[in-house]
Design a protein around this motif. Structure first.
Motif, PDB file in Angstrom:
ATOM      1  N   GLY A 141       0.434  -1.513  -0.352  1.00  0.00           N
ATOM      2  CA  GLY A 141       0.543   0.321   0.413  1.00  0.00           C
ATOM      3  C   GLY A 141       0.704   1.396  -0.166  1.00  0.00           C
ATOM      4  N   PHE A 142       2.058   0.943  -0.318  1.00  0.00           N
ATOM      5  CA  PHE A 142       2.512   2.304  -0.905  1.00  0.00           C
ATOM      6  C   PHE A 142       2.710   3.250  -1.630  1.00  0.00           C
ATOM      7  CE2 PHE A 142       5.769  -0.261   1.804  1.00  0.00           C
ATOM      8  CZ  PHE A 142       6.556   1.201   2.195  1.00  0.00           C
ATOM      9  N   HIS A 143       1.958   5.041  -1.632  1.00  0.00           N
ATOM     10  CA  HIS A 143       2.452   5.872  -2.580  1.00  0.00           C
ATOM     11  C   HIS A 143       2.810   6.071  -3.797  1.00  0.00           C
ATOM     12  CE1 HIS A 143      -0.656   9.100  -4.113  1.00  0.00           C
ATOM     13  NE2 HIS A 143       0.113   9.895  -3.672  1.00  0.00           N
ATOM     14  N   ARG A 144       3.960   6.788  -3.286  1.00  0.00           N
ATOM     15  CA  ARG A 144       5.009   7.022  -3.530  1.00  0.00           C
ATOM     16  C   ARG A 144       6.258   6.117  -3.643  1.00  0.00           C
ATOM     17  NH1 ARG A 144       6.248  12.174  -6.854  1.00  0.00           N
ATOM     18  NH2 ARG A 144       8.483  12.329  -6.327  1.00  0.00           N
ATOM     19  N   LEU A 145       7.047   5.753  -4.875  1.00  0.00           N
ATOM     20  CA  LEU A 145       8.420   5.161  -4.618  1.00  0.00           C
ATOM     21  C   LEU A 145       9.211   6.315  -5.576  1.00  0.00           C
ATOM     22  CD1 LEU A 145       7.413   1.207  -5.407  1.00  0.00           C
ATOM     23  CD2 LEU A 145       7.748   2.704  -3.274  1.00  0.00           C
ATOM     24  N   GLU A 146      10.626   6.151  -4.659  1.00  0.00           N
ATOM     25  CA  GLU A 146      11.130   7.331  -5.569  1.00  0.00           C
ATOM     26  C   GLU A 146      12.744   6.862  -5.889  1.00  0.00           C
ATOM     27  OE1 GLU A 146      10.179  11.484  -3.138  1.00  0.00           O
ATOM     28  OE2 GLU A 146      11.942  10.249  -2.309  1.00  0.00           O
ATOM     29  N   LEU A 147      13.182   7.339  -6.396  1.00  0.00           N
ATOM     30  CA  LEU A 147      14.383   6.287  -7.392  1.00  0.00           C
ATOM     31  C   LEU A 147      15.610   7.337  -7.621  1.00  0.00           C
ATOM     32  CD1 LEU A 147      13.981   3.358  -9.575  1.00  0.00           C
ATOM     33  CD2 LEU A 147      16.544   5.398  -9.876  1.00  0.00           C
ATOM     34  N   PHE A 148      16.706   7.437  -7.304  1.00  0.00           N
ATOM     35  CA  PHE A 148      17.973   7.927  -7.632  1.00  0.00           C
ATOM     36  C   PHE A 148      19.204   7.351  -8.218  1.00  0.00           C
ATOM     37  CE2 PHE A 148      15.167   9.890  -3.853  1.00  0.00           C
ATOM     38  CZ  PHE A 148      15.322  11.271  -4.363  1.00  0.00           C
ATOM     39  N   HIS A 149      19.451   8.076  -9.089  1.00  0.00           N
ATOM     40  CA  HIS A 149      21.366   7.840  -9.530  1.00  0.00           C
ATOM     41  C   HIS A 149      22.191   8.814  -9.898  1.00  0.00           C
ATOM     42  CE1 HIS A 149      20.112   8.315 -13.929  1.00  0.00           C
ATOM     43  NE2 HIS A 149      18.496   7.799 -13.346  1.00  0.00           N
ATOM     44  N   ALA A 150      23.410   8.690  -9.888  1.00  0.00           N
ATOM     45  CA  ALA A 150      24.117   9.469 -10.697  1.00  0.00           C
ATOM     46  C   ALA A 150      23.793   9.825 -12.372  1.00  0.00           C
ATOM     47  CB  ALA A 150      25.439   9.179 -11.171  1.00  0.00           C
ATOM     48  N   ASP A 179      35.260  10.109  -6.862  1.00  0.00           N
ATOM     49  CA  ASP A 179      35.788  10.837  -8.055  1.00  0.00           C
ATOM     50  C   ASP A 179      34.816  12.591  -8.171  1.00  0.00           C
ATOM     51  OD1 ASP A 179      33.223  10.154  -9.069  1.00  0.00           O
ATOM     52  OD2 ASP A 179      33.570   9.976 -11.085  1.00  0.00           O
ATOM     53  N   GLY A 180      34.281  12.619  -6.839  1.00  0.00           N
ATOM     54  CA  GLY A 180      34.125  14.465  -6.986  1.00  0.00           C
ATOM     55  C   GLY A 180      32.416  13.677  -6.821  1.00  0.00           C
ATOM     56  N   TRP A 181      31.516  14.980  -6.928  1.00  0.00           N
ATOM     57  CA  TRP A 181      30.583  15.603  -6.592  1.00  0.00           C
ATOM     58  C   TRP A 181      29.840  15.226  -7.864  1.00  0.00           C
ATOM     59  CZ3 TRP A 181      28.040  16.231  -1.400  1.00  0.00           C
ATOM     60  CH2 TRP A 181      28.940  17.172  -1.208  1.00  0.00           C
ATOM     61  N   HIS A 182      28.662  14.393  -7.875  1.00  0.00           N
ATOM     62  CA  HIS A 182      27.846  14.025  -8.126  1.00  0.00           C
ATOM     63  C   HIS A 182      26.120  14.433  -8.842  1.00  0.00           C
ATOM     64  CE1 HIS A 182      30.383  10.178 -10.275  1.00  0.00           C
ATOM     65  NE2 HIS A 182      30.612  11.072  -9.488  1.00  0.00           N
ATOM     66  N   ASP A 183      26.156  15.091  -9.470  1.00  0.00           N
ATOM     67  CA  ASP A 183      24.055  14.923 -10.234  1.00  0.00           C
ATOM     68  C   ASP A 183      23.269  14.176  -9.981  1.00  0.00           C
ATOM     69  OD1 ASP A 183      25.617  18.259 -10.559  1.00  0.00           O
ATOM     70  OD2 ASP A 183      25.019  18.376 -12.805  1.00  0.00           O
ATOM     71  N   MET A 184      22.795  14.288  -9.716  1.00  0.00           N
ATOM     72  CA  MET A 184      21.672  12.809  -9.394  1.00  0.00           C
ATOM     73  C   MET A 184      20.216  13.291 -10.260  1.00  0.00           C
ATOM     74  SD  MET A 184      23.889  10.737  -7.122  1.00  0.00           S
ATOM     75  CE  MET A 184      22.465   9.809  -6.498  1.00  0.00           C
ATOM     76  N   HIS A 185      19.865  11.928 -11.304  1.00  0.00           N
ATOM     77  CA  HIS A 185      18.981  11.683 -11.320  1.00  0.00           C
ATOM     78  C   HIS A 185      17.674  12.057 -10.170  1.00  0.00           C
ATOM     79  CE1 HIS A 185      19.141  12.213 -16.180  1.00  0.00           C
ATOM     80  NE2 HIS A 185      19.552  13.646 -15.713  1.00  0.00           N
ATOM     81  N   PHE A 186      16.312  12.187 -10.450  1.00  0.00           N
ATOM     82  CA  PHE A 186      15.300  11.737  -9.083  1.00  0.00           C
ATOM     83  C   PHE A 186      13.980  11.545 -10.103  1.00  0.00           C
ATOM     84  CE2 PHE A 186      12.100  14.525  -6.078  1.00  0.00           C
ATOM     85  CZ  PHE A 186      12.096  12.958  -5.724  1.00  0.00           C
ATOM     86  N   HIS A 187      13.652  10.204 -10.436  1.00  0.00           N
ATOM     87  CA  HIS A 187      12.784   9.704 -10.396  1.00  0.00           C
ATOM     88  C   HIS A 187      11.774   9.456  -9.141  1.00  0.00           C
ATOM     89  CE1 HIS A 187      15.106   8.580 -14.417  1.00  0.00           C
ATOM     90  NE2 HIS A 187      16.321   8.400 -13.574  1.00  0.00           N
ATOM     91  N   ALA A 188      10.839   8.479  -9.665  1.00  0.00           N
ATOM     92  CA  ALA A 188       8.991   8.438  -8.744  1.00  0.00           C
ATOM     93  C   ALA A 188       7.979   8.224  -9.769  1.00  0.00           C
ATOM     94  CB  ALA A 188       9.179   9.842  -7.968  1.00  0.00           C
ATOM     95  N   ARG A 189       8.195   7.034  -8.839  1.00  0.00           N
ATOM     96  CA  ARG A 189       6.484   6.961  -9.759  1.00  0.00           C
ATOM     97  C   ARG A 189       5.252   6.467  -8.646  1.00  0.00           C
ATOM     98  NH1 ARG A 189       5.583   0.352 -12.334  1.00  0.00           N
ATOM     99  NH2 ARG A 189       3.846   1.138 -12.349  1.00  0.00           N
ATOM    100  N   VAL A 190       4.189   6.570  -8.584  1.00  0.00           N
ATOM    101  CA  VAL A 190       3.300   7.177  -7.799  1.00  0.00           C
ATOM    102  C   VAL A 190       2.289   5.840  -7.524  1.00  0.00           C
ATOM    103  CG1 VAL A 190       1.277   8.582  -7.227  1.00  0.00           C
ATOM    104  CG2 VAL A 190       3.589   9.520  -7.802  1.00  0.00           C
ATOM    105  N   HIS A 191       1.794   5.219  -7.061  1.00  0.00           N
ATOM    106  CA  HIS A 191       0.642   3.891  -7.758  1.00  0.00           C
ATOM    107  C   HIS A 191       0.154   4.527  -8.106  1.00  0.00           C
ATOM    108  CE1 HIS A 191      -2.580   2.178  -5.523  1.00  0.00           C
ATOM    109  NE2 HIS A 191      -1.781   0.865  -6.257  1.00  0.00           N
ATOM    110  N   GLY A 192      -0.698   3.526  -8.712  1.00  0.00           N
ATOM    111  CA  GLY A 192      -1.435   3.977 -10.034  1.00  0.00           C
ATOM    112  C   GLY A 192      -0.878   4.782 -11.264  1.00  0.00           C
ATOM    113  N   ASP A 193       0.410   4.751 -11.628  1.00  0.00           N
ATOM    114  CA  ASP A 193       0.756   5.378 -12.560  1.00  0.00           C
ATOM    115  C   ASP A 193       0.709   4.239 -13.769  1.00  0.00           C
ATOM    116  OD1 ASP A 193       1.533   7.216 -11.731  1.00  0.00           O
ATOM    117  OD2 ASP A 193       3.664   7.340 -11.148  1.00  0.00           O
TER     118      ASP A 193
END
Length: 193
Positions: A141-150, A179-193
């Motif tokens: 019953g989670f509502h939102r799942l997030e995912l991060f990667h460089a 190797d230093g600071w990385h920018d990160m992509h921020f993805h998400a899925r919401v229940h019902g997507d």
């Protein structure tokens, strides 16, 4: 002071039952980690791509065993859920998939994954993430799942997109790697997507 809304998930939503084994339906299993997986975890963390995209190293089988003990306890604490991704027939370790940063009351968690070198390019991360996502939304019953990667990790970005995680933005200079600071992509899925 009372809240105006009820929690999305209440304590016990995970820990009231043993951590399940989840079949992908196409030859993989997501199963709870076992103490005997420690040598395979240690071996996986000797790979240069694991070093490139992760901020931790694993220097010994004993250290890997300690991680596994923490992962097992985390289910009981409902702070994270970690699965070994294995071949259904041979039980060979192919990777890991997890829910981290769990906020039960908000119904939110972060998805994370890695694969061992020999299993890359076979859809292991995508299949495991898809199975985990279905379980988290439909059975728990989670509502939102997030995912991060460089942002430079194009393979991880492909997995996220293929698994239905919408790219919501870029967190600039968000995570320090060797190797230093990385920018990160921020993805998400919401229940019902």
């Amino acid at each position: 002071m009372p809240f105006l809304i009820s929690p999305v998930l209440t304590p016990g939503a995970l820990a009231r039952t043993p951590q399940p084994t989840l079949p992908t339906g196409d030859g993989l299993l997501l199963r709870p980690w076992r103490a005997e997986d420690a040598p395979a975890v240690h071996a996986a963390f000797q790979d240069r791509l694991i070093h490139q995209w992760h901020v931790r190293s694993c220097d010994s089988v004993e250290e890997a065993a300690g991680w596994i003990a923490q992962w097992q306890q985390a289910w009981k604490d409902e702070s994270q859920v970690q699965w070994a991704v294995v071949d259904e027939e041979t039980d060979e370790l192919l990777g890991r998939v997890a829910l981290r940063q769990i906020l039960l009351g908000d119904g939110v968690a972060e998805v994370a994954y890695w694969t061992v070198a020999r299993s890359r390019g076979r859809g292991v991360a995508f299949r495991a993430t898809t199975t985990l996502t279905h379980w988290a939304f439909e059975e728990i019953g989670f509502h939102r799942l997030e995912l991060f990667h460089a942002t430079a990790n194009e393979a991880s970005c492909r997995v996220a997109a293929k698994a239905g995680f919408t790219l919501e933005g870029t967190k600039r200079s968000a995570l320090l790697h060797p190797d230093g600071w990385h920018d990160m992509h921020f993805h998400a899925r919401v229940h019902g997507d």
